[in-house]
Design a protein around this motif. Structure first.
Motif, PDB file in Angstrom:
ATOM      1  N   ARG A  69       3.818   4.747  10.246  1.00 10.34           N
ATOM      2  CA  ARG A  69       2.974   4.591  11.448  1.00 10.34           C
ATOM      3  C   ARG A  69       1.651   5.339  11.298  1.00 10.34           C
ATOM      4  N   LEU A  70       1.644   6.366  10.463  1.00 14.33           N
ATOM      5  CA  LEU A  70       0.398   7.061  10.148  1.00 14.33           C
ATOM      6  C   LEU A  70      -0.584   6.093   9.493  1.00 14.33           C
ATOM      7  N   ILE A  71      -0.071   5.301   8.549  1.00 13.10           N
ATOM      8  CA  ILE A  71      -0.913   4.308   7.861  1.00 13.10           C
ATOM      9  C   ILE A  71      -1.367   3.220   8.831  1.00 13.10           C
ATOM     10  N   TYR A  72      -0.449   2.786   9.722  1.00 14.52           N
ATOM     11  CA  TYR A  72      -0.842   1.785  10.724  1.00 14.52           C
ATOM     12  C   TYR A  72      -2.034   2.284  11.543  1.00 14.52           C
ATOM     13  N   GLY A  73      -2.000   3.553  11.940  1.00 12.42           N
ATOM     14  CA  GLY A  73      -3.101   4.117  12.715  1.00 12.42           C
ATOM     15  C   GLY A  73      -4.405   4.108  11.942  1.00 12.42           C
ATOM     16  N   MET A  74      -4.328   4.441  10.650  1.00  9.01           N
ATOM     17  CA  MET A  74      -5.524   4.415   9.809  1.00  9.01           C
ATOM     18  C   MET A  74      -6.067   2.999   9.686  1.00  9.01           C
ATOM     19  N   GLU A  75      -5.163   2.026   9.475  1.00  6.93           N
ATOM     20  CA  GLU A  75      -5.600   0.633   9.342  1.00  6.93           C
ATOM     21  C   GLU A  75      -6.291   0.146  10.609  1.00  6.93           C
ATOM     22  N   ASP A  76      -5.724   0.487  11.771  1.00 10.28           N
ATOM     23  CA  ASP A  76      -6.326   0.077  13.044  1.00 10.28           C
ATOM     24  C   ASP A  76      -7.735   0.639  13.173  1.00 10.28           C
ATOM     25  N   ALA A  77      -7.880   1.945  12.864  1.00  6.99           N
ATOM     26  CA  ALA A  77      -9.191   2.580  12.975  1.00  6.99           C
ATOM     27  C   ALA A  77     -10.172   1.989  11.964  1.00  6.99           C
ATOM     28  N   ALA A  78      -9.684   1.651  10.756  1.00 10.26           N
ATOM     29  CA  ALA A  78     -10.564   1.071   9.733  1.00 10.26           C
ATOM     30  C   ALA A  78     -11.117  -0.268  10.192  1.00 10.26           C
ATOM     31  N   ARG A  79     -10.269  -1.089  10.809  1.00  9.90           N
ATOM     32  CA  ARG A  79     -10.750  -2.377  11.318  1.00  9.90           C
ATOM     33  C   ARG A  79     -11.773  -2.182  12.428  1.00  9.90           C
ATOM     34  N   GLU A  80     -11.483  -1.245  13.317  1.00  7.28           N
ATOM     35  CA  GLU A  80     -12.399  -0.998  14.443  1.00  7.28           C
ATOM     36  C   GLU A  80     -13.734  -0.446  13.968  1.00  7.28           C
ATOM     37  N   GLN A  81     -13.694   0.408  12.935  1.00  2.00           N
ATOM     38  CA  GLN A  81     -14.907   1.091  12.480  1.00  2.00           C
ATOM     39  C   GLN A  81     -15.609   0.350  11.339  1.00  2.00           C
ATOM     40  N   ASP A  82     -15.055  -0.817  10.940  1.00 10.28           N
ATOM     41  CA  ASP A  82     -15.663  -1.624   9.881  1.00 10.28           C
ATOM     42  C   ASP A  82     -15.798  -0.841   8.579  1.00 10.28           C
ATOM     43  N   CYS A  83     -14.681  -0.191   8.186  1.00  6.44           N
ATOM     44  CA  CYS A  83     -14.659   0.492   6.893  1.00  6.44           C
ATOM     45  C   CYS A  83     -13.422   0.046   6.125  1.00  6.44           C
ATOM     46  N   TYR A  84     -13.275   0.541   4.900  1.00  6.85           N
ATOM     47  CA  TYR A  84     -12.234   0.045   4.018  1.00  6.85           C
ATOM     48  C   TYR A  84     -11.470   1.221   3.423  1.00  6.85           C
ATOM     49  N   LEU A  85     -10.149   1.083   3.326  1.00  5.60           N
ATOM     50  CA  LEU A  85      -9.295   2.162   2.833  1.00  5.60           C
ATOM     51  C   LEU A  85      -8.707   1.819   1.475  1.00  5.60           C
ATOM     52  N   VAL A  86      -8.599   2.828   0.619  1.00  2.00           N
ATOM     53  CA  VAL A  86      -7.877   2.710  -0.647  1.00  2.00           C
ATOM     54  C   VAL A  86      -6.753   3.732  -0.616  1.00  2.00           C
ATOM     55  N   LEU A  87      -5.512   3.258  -0.610  1.00  2.70           N
ATOM     56  CA  LEU A  87      -4.344   4.125  -0.465  1.00  2.70           C
ATOM     57  C   LEU A  87      -3.679   4.387  -1.810  1.00  2.70           C
ATOM     58  N   LYS A  88      -3.420   5.675  -2.088  1.00  8.29           N
ATOM     59  CA  LYS A  88      -2.718   6.075  -3.306  1.00  8.29           C
ATOM     60  C   LYS A  88      -1.649   7.106  -2.951  1.00  8.29           C
ATOM     61  N   ARG A  89      -0.490   7.003  -3.636  1.00  6.78           N
ATOM     62  CA  ARG A  89       0.599   7.962  -3.432  1.00  6.78           C
ATOM     63  C   ARG A  89       0.713   8.893  -4.638  1.00  6.78           C
ATOM     64  N   THR A  90       1.111  10.161  -4.369  1.00  8.60           N
ATOM     65  CA  THR A  90       1.228  11.156  -5.442  1.00  8.60           C
ATOM     66  C   THR A  90       2.667  11.583  -5.676  1.00  8.60           C
ATOM     67  N   PHE A  91       3.581  11.209  -4.798  1.00  8.84           N
ATOM     68  CA  PHE A  91       4.993  11.587  -4.877  1.00  8.84           C
ATOM     69  C   PHE A  91       5.180  13.103  -4.918  1.00  8.84           C
ATOM     70  N   GLY A  92       4.258  13.806  -4.265  1.00  7.78           N
ATOM     71  CA  GLY A  92       4.407  15.249  -4.118  1.00  7.78           C
ATOM     72  C   GLY A  92       4.134  16.051  -5.370  1.00  7.78           C
ATOM     73  N   ILE A  93       3.541  15.442  -6.394  1.00  5.25           N
ATOM     74  CA  ILE A  93       3.260  16.140  -7.651  1.00  5.25           C
ATOM     75  C   ILE A  93       1.779  16.507  -7.691  1.00  5.25           C
ATOM     76  N   GLN A  94       1.492  17.817  -7.763  1.00  5.64           N
ATOM     77  CA  GLN A  94       0.103  18.263  -7.658  1.00  5.64           C
ATOM     78  C   GLN A  94      -0.773  17.716  -8.780  1.00  5.64           C
ATOM     79  N   GLU A  95      -0.218  17.566  -9.983  1.00  4.84           N
ATOM     80  CA  GLU A  95      -1.015  17.012 -11.079  1.00  4.84           C
ATOM     81  C   GLU A  95      -1.444  15.579 -10.747  1.00  4.84           C
ATOM     82  N   ASN A  96      -0.538  14.796 -10.158  1.00  3.85           N
ATOM     83  CA  ASN A  96      -0.888  13.442  -9.732  1.00  3.85           C
ATOM     84  C   ASN A  96      -1.977  13.487  -8.660  1.00  3.85           C
ATOM     85  N   GLU A  97      -1.846  14.453  -7.756  1.00  2.00           N
ATOM     86  CA  GLU A  97      -2.804  14.573  -6.660  1.00  2.00           C
ATOM     87  C   GLU A  97      -4.207  14.852  -7.196  1.00  2.00           C
TER      88      GLU A  97
END
Length: 394
Positions: A121-149
């Motif tokens: 639902r956190l992502i849903y909120g971001m998507e809603d705001a992105a549509r309203e604000q006419d911007c674009y999101l790129v989502l990446k996951r790190t699986f909690g590993i700081q090196e990935n982050e």
């Protein structure tokens, strides 16, 4: 194949394998994919692991889970889902596109992971705001590993994102890339954690107040000997704040917070430690703890997955929930299918958090006034896991 043979979590491998089979059309839109049980048998893992993989696929709108029927490859047209809501298999989400180009600003989103209990639902909120604000999101996951982050943040900056939203990996220190962005005043908003002593914008739950409310709910049911269950705090602000709220609630009621009743070293729910061996170890630890302290009448779980561990431990001991032991936690899946259990929990304002994160990054980009630290309330949702305290066992 055993979970211990690879450094990658098995739920992530199952997710990647099924996603790849969908991308190469081994499974077509509308096709049924293997069930939790079938995947668990194929990969020789527990159903907890295979279930998490399917939840992740559903969260990304790659599959649709239908109660009593199974899981099916999502078909946007047949399911009546628009392209923006359906998401993209390449990991990008968000606002409108014109002629294949992103409209407006490009914002990178870096999350440890997400699931039905927290994050979707956190992502849903971001998507809603992105549509309203006419911007674009790129989502990446790190699986909690700081090196990935660190590597992900560097890649997103090389891609040319205008701002970043980061849900940092749990750990004693923030990675160097985050600190560098703060120093250079790059538009950055942290989710669920604060950077102590540094003026980085953050949006999180009012964890202290939420934990107080949860503990007081147990007190009102007559519970006084409550075991707190958590991962190692290791300077993770959300965990530290929930523990602080738990202690403050005891002080406010004049009840001793008995730390010998706590278990604060559960690690199997951490993103890079999620496997059957660690899960079983933690369940056994909770079982032995409950046997050593039979006067415990309730568990206060820092997060939903820890509540699942507690539930398994209680039931394996032949005890009943909530008649013998009550359990309260933070977060729970909004929609429960099959073996889902309705825990009494504190529900965080995920969608509001997501919307505010996007809005605040844009405000920083445009040098508009914005709140540096935002704390959102959580709501108590009663469930099946809590009831009046029983008489103490000696």
């Amino acid at each position: 194949m055993s979970e211990s043979t690879s450094s990658k979590p098995m739920y992530e491998k199952i997710f990647d394998d099924v996603k790849r089979q969908i991308l190469d059309h081994s499974y077509k839109p509308g096709d049924r994919i293997p069930s939790e049980k079938e995947l668990a048998e194929e990969y020789q893992v527990s159903r907890i692991t295979s279930k998490r993989a399917l939840e992740m696929l559903a969260a990304e709108h790659i599959i649709v889970r239908k109660p009593g029927r199974g899981s099916f490859v999502a078909d946007p047209e047949a399911d009546g889902v628009g392209a923006a809501e359906h998401g993209r298999l390449d990991g990008t989400y968000g606002g409108n596109r014109a002629d294949g180009e992103a409209a407006g600003k490009l914002i990178g989103v870096v999350l440890t992971d997400f699931a039905g209990s927290y994050g979707t639902r956190l992502i849903y909120g971001m998507e809603d705001a992105a549509r309203e604000q006419d911007c674009y999101l790129v989502l990446k996951r790190t699986f909690g590993i700081q090196e990935n982050e660190e590597a992900t943040i560097r890649k997103l900056l090389q891609l040319g994102v205008d701002g970043l939203i980061v849900f940092p990996a749990q750990g004693e220190y923030f990675n160097a890339e985050i600190l560098k962005m703060v120093i250079e005043r790059f538009p950055l908003v942290l989710i669920d954690r604060e950077l102590k002593g540094v003026a980085a914008a953050s949006i999180s739950t009012d964890n202290v107040k939420a934990a107080q409310e949860a503990a007081e709910y147990l007190f009102d049911l007559g519970h006084a000997r409550i075991s707190l269950l958590s991962p190692p705090p290791v300077d993770t602000s959300a965990v530290e704040e929930r523990i602080e709220g738990f202690v403050q609630a005891h002080a406010g009621r004049g009840i001793a917070a008995e730390r010998e009743l706590w278990i604060s070293d559960l690690t199997s729910t951490l993103p890079n430690s999620f496997n059957d061996e660690n899960i079983e170890r933690d369940i056994d630890k909770i079982m032995r703890h409950l046997q050593a302290h039979p006067s415990i009448t309730a568990f206060f779980a820092i997060e939903y997955n820890i509540a699942l561990l507690a539930k398994a431990a209680v039931t394996r001991l032949g005890l009943r929930i909530p008649e013998d032991v009550s359990i309260i936690c933070f977060d729970s899946p909004q929609f429960r299918i099959g073996e889902g259990y309705a825990f009494t929990h504190m529900r965080q304002s995920e969608e509001d958090m997501g919307k505010l994160a996007v809005e605040n990054v844009l405000a920083l980009l445009e040098n508009r006034p914005s709140a540096n630290k935002i704390k959102l309330p959580a709501a108590l949702v009663p469930g099946e896991s809590t009831g009046p305290a029983r008489e103490r066992r000696k």
